[in-house]
Write a protein that holds these residues in place. Sequence first.
Motif, PDB file in Angstrom:
ATOM      1  N   GLU A  47       0.831  -1.212   0.000  1.00  0.00           N
ATOM      2  CA  GLU A  47       0.000   0.000   0.000  1.00  0.00           C
ATOM      3  C   GLU A  47       0.858   1.251   0.000  1.00  0.00           C
ATOM      4  O   GLU A  47       0.540   2.241  -0.670  1.00  0.00           O
ATOM      5  N   TYR A  50       3.002   1.357  -3.555  1.00  0.00           N
ATOM      6  CA  TYR A  50       2.247   1.416  -4.810  1.00  0.00           C
ATOM      7  C   TYR A  50       1.043   2.341  -4.749  1.00  0.00           C
ATOM      8  O   TYR A  50       0.186   2.297  -5.630  1.00  0.00           O
ATOM      9  N   LYS A  55      -2.705   0.785 -11.483  1.00  0.00           N
ATOM     10  CA  LYS A  55      -3.403  -0.363 -10.897  1.00  0.00           C
ATOM     11  C   LYS A  55      -2.792  -1.683 -11.332  1.00  0.00           C
ATOM     12  O   LYS A  55      -2.706  -2.628 -10.536  1.00  0.00           O
ATOM     13  N   LYS A  58       0.109  -2.620  -9.185  1.00  0.00           N
ATOM     14  CA  LYS A  58      -0.320  -3.095  -7.868  1.00  0.00           C
ATOM     15  C   LYS A  58      -0.790  -4.549  -7.948  1.00  0.00           C
ATOM     16  O   LYS A  58      -0.460  -5.368  -7.092  1.00  0.00           O
TER      17      LYS A  58
END
Length: 272
Positions: A47, A50, A55, A58
């Motif tokens: 968290e 990234y 997205k 992640k």
Amino acid sequence: MIEEATNKITKKDLNRVFWRMQLLNITNNFQSMQAIGFLSSFTPVLERLYQDKPKDQKEKAMKRHLEFFNSHVNADALILGISAAVEETTVEDEKETVTAIKTGLMGPLAGLGDSVLKFTWLPICGSIGASLALNGSVLGPIVMFLLYNVVNVATKYYGIHWGYAKGIDMINGAGSSILQRFSNIANVVGLMVVGALVASVVKINVIAKISAGDNTIKLQEMFDKVMPGLFSLLVTVAVYKILKKTNGKHAPLLILAIMVLCILLTALGILG
């Protein structure tokens, strides 16, 4: 190549990892063992690193930590800390280093954790608690609980922070060459563990014989003189090639086929 992370991991993030890893073994399963618990514990780090990234990066990071992982839970703390340091200081093209280090460390540290904590410290605590309980003291189980968990909690908390600090020092202190060497060592250790598992777990006993006049040649003995465990190695390589080529899609069918083949070969007197 070392990356200067925009979002640095904080002590608070590492403390969150510590609290989350108390439940690391709850999701243990036969497919990926501790992988889900590892990812859940590691989430504060991802968290942080990234939060400002796309997205897809992640998602890739999360999938990277869902690969098979299994070690002693106290050793997991050290691996979590080192993995956090490597995640913070490597670029996206070098993230396979994280997986390599995790794979290389989980086997040796699992053995260390089992021998020191599970098979040494826990019996000592149990013996002290049992001796008090046998004398009629209600402090027996309480003393055992406290003695064990002082070490249990301390190794987890300091393992995470020490692993992260030493990982950062290692990377920043001597550049990426040390990181590369460490990754290579981890890969070698991982291969040694896999090789030992193949030799000890995959058992193939060929009882077929070849008669040449008055002499009888036992195939198993002959090949053992050349290379012990050769048949086990060949079967393992063949299964690996098939799984790799099919991306593991037909694993259940392959298991069934191996079982049927073993039954047939045993019935024909080739395997024993």
